[in-house]
Design a protein around this motif. Structure first.
Motif, PDB file in Angstrom:
ATOM      1  N   MET A 136     -33.246  35.750  47.414  1.00 50.36           N
ATOM      2  CA  MET A 136     -33.077  36.832  46.444  1.00 50.36           C
ATOM      3  C   MET A 136     -34.410  37.416  45.990  1.00 50.36           C
ATOM      4  SD  MET A 136     -29.958  37.650  45.778  1.00 50.36           S
ATOM      5  CE  MET A 136     -30.154  38.461  44.192  1.00 50.36           C
ATOM      6  N   ALA A 137     -35.500  36.686  46.233  1.00 47.94           N
ATOM      7  CA  ALA A 137     -36.814  37.185  45.828  1.00 47.94           C
ATOM      8  C   ALA A 137     -37.139  38.516  46.491  1.00 47.94           C
ATOM      9  CB  ALA A 137     -37.893  36.150  46.159  1.00 47.94           C
ATOM     10  N   GLU A 138     -36.582  38.746  47.683  1.00 45.82           N
ATOM     11  CA  GLU A 138     -36.883  39.981  48.407  1.00 45.82           C
ATOM     12  C   GLU A 138     -36.220  41.212  47.800  1.00 45.82           C
ATOM     13  OE1 GLU A 138     -39.143  40.229  50.677  1.00 45.82           O
ATOM     14  OE2 GLU A 138     -39.500  38.068  50.522  1.00 45.82           O
ATOM     15  N   LEU A 139     -35.413  41.028  46.765  1.00 50.05           N
ATOM     16  CA  LEU A 139     -34.775  42.182  46.124  1.00 50.05           C
ATOM     17  C   LEU A 139     -35.801  43.123  45.509  1.00 50.05           C
ATOM     18  CD1 LEU A 139     -32.021  43.460  45.421  1.00 50.05           C
ATOM     19  CD2 LEU A 139     -32.051  42.154  43.287  1.00 50.05           C
ATOM     20  N   SER A 140     -36.969  42.597  45.155  1.00 54.20           N
ATOM     21  CA  SER A 140     -38.003  43.444  44.550  1.00 54.20           C
ATOM     22  C   SER A 140     -38.835  44.181  45.590  1.00 54.20           C
ATOM     23  CB  SER A 140     -38.933  42.585  43.687  1.00 54.20           C
ATOM     24  OG  SER A 140     -39.604  41.620  44.494  1.00 54.20           O
ATOM     25  N   THR A 141     -38.750  43.779  46.851  1.00 57.33           N
ATOM     26  CA  THR A 141     -39.614  44.350  47.888  1.00 57.33           C
ATOM     27  C   THR A 141     -39.441  45.859  48.075  1.00 57.33           C
ATOM     28  OG1 THR A 141     -39.651  42.223  49.047  1.00 57.33           O
ATOM     29  CG2 THR A 141     -40.271  44.174  50.317  1.00 57.33           C
ATOM     30  N   PRO A 142     -38.219  46.397  48.110  1.00 58.73           N
ATOM     31  CA  PRO A 142     -38.098  47.856  48.285  1.00 58.73           C
ATOM     32  C   PRO A 142     -38.815  48.659  47.215  1.00 58.73           C
ATOM     33  CG  PRO A 142     -35.973  46.793  48.638  1.00 58.73           C
ATOM     34  CD  PRO A 142     -36.891  45.743  48.096  1.00 58.73           C
ATOM     35  N   PHE A 143     -38.798  48.183  45.988  1.00 57.94           N
ATOM     36  CA  PHE A 143     -39.454  48.911  44.899  1.00 57.94           C
ATOM     37  C   PHE A 143     -40.976  48.801  45.006  1.00 57.94           C
ATOM     38  CE2 PHE A 143     -35.324  47.381  43.306  1.00 57.94           C
ATOM     39  CZ  PHE A 143     -34.718  48.605  43.077  1.00 57.94           C
ATOM     40  N   VAL A 144     -41.463  47.631  45.412  1.00 60.74           N
ATOM     41  CA  VAL A 144     -42.912  47.477  45.640  1.00 60.74           C
ATOM     42  C   VAL A 144     -43.376  48.406  46.763  1.00 60.74           C
ATOM     43  CG1 VAL A 144     -44.728  45.873  46.315  1.00 60.74           C
ATOM     44  CG2 VAL A 144     -42.897  45.096  44.798  1.00 60.74           C
TER      45      VAL A 144
END
Length: 241
Positions: A136-144
């Protein structure tokens, strides 16, 4: 009327999972462990769907090429910024890349050479819930990533960039930092332990592994907060000036 027509039809329902203990409604029974690969927390209505367990294992095969591509893309960005007139790749460029991105490269290497073997082989049938939480940590990747794209397009002054910054901070905090106490709390809830009791009730290496995972996330989040403070302080400074 045939004999078969006179008999009541038997209703054929879809097979459902069989529950015992607390899952069957007995509050005195111990909870089913979250760390088991053959059990998972009951969903709405007390049913579980074992077919979803394959995600915790098969998603790793998407993670491997993604990490390799991300490392190569970072190198290309470094090469593009420091390339010479001949546009050649050089050992100096590669060394500069490793020097400037030590933490990120170490992060990718740990995922590829530690997390992948653990998630695929070493854990056996245990820990689907926790592996899923880590993913679930990768949920922030698109915004980064969107933030980096907007910077390259010189769109830091736009509302989209500011809204994306807020979403980046929110998802990063929730999915990369608060995720760890949530996992401890979930385990404690299943085992009837308080949150502060969990670190002393699990193997020491689990705490060490989680510490190594969360440490770079806290560092990167601090950098994001500093960047966000400069972004929102700049208009105020200009206004006061």
């Amino acid at each position: 009327m045939t004999p078969s027509e006179g008999k009541p039809r038997q209703r054929r329902d879809r097979p459902t999972a069989t529950f015992t203990g607390r899952e069957a409604g007995d509050p005195t029974a111990p909870r089913a462990p979250l760390v088991s690969g053959s059990r998972c927390p009951p969903a709405t209505g007390g049913r579980i769907d074992p077919s979803w367990h394959w995600l915790a294992r098969q998603y790793v095969w998407f993670l491997i090429p993604y990490m390799i591509y991300d490392s190569y893309a970072m190198y290309l960005c470094e090469w593009y910024r420091t390339r010479d007139q001949n546009h050649r790749h050089s050992l100096t460029t590669f060394r500069n890349f490793l020097s400037k991105n030590r933490l990120m490269i170490a992060h990718h290497a740990v995922i590829l050479f530690v997390l992948v073997p653990v998630a695929q082989r070493l854990r056996g049938d245990l820990g689907d819930f926790f592996v899923g939480c880590i993913f679930m940590a990768e949920l922030s990747t698109p915004f980064v990533s969107l933030g980096r794209v907007l910077i390259q397009l010189k769109q830091q002054h736009t509302l989209l960039y500011k809204v994306n910054g807020i979403l980046t901070l929110t998802t990063f905090l929730s999915c990369r930092i608060l995720l760890f106490p949530f996992m401890y709390w979930s385990y404690g809830r299943q085992q009837g332990l308080g949150l502060l009791q969990v670190p002393f009730s699990i193997p020491f290496y689990c705490n060490v592994a989680n510490a190594f995972l969360i440490a770079p996330q806290v560092y990167w989040f601090s950098l994001l907060c500093k960047k966000a403070s400069r972004l929102f302080d700049t208009p105020l400074a200009k206004k006061d000036g």
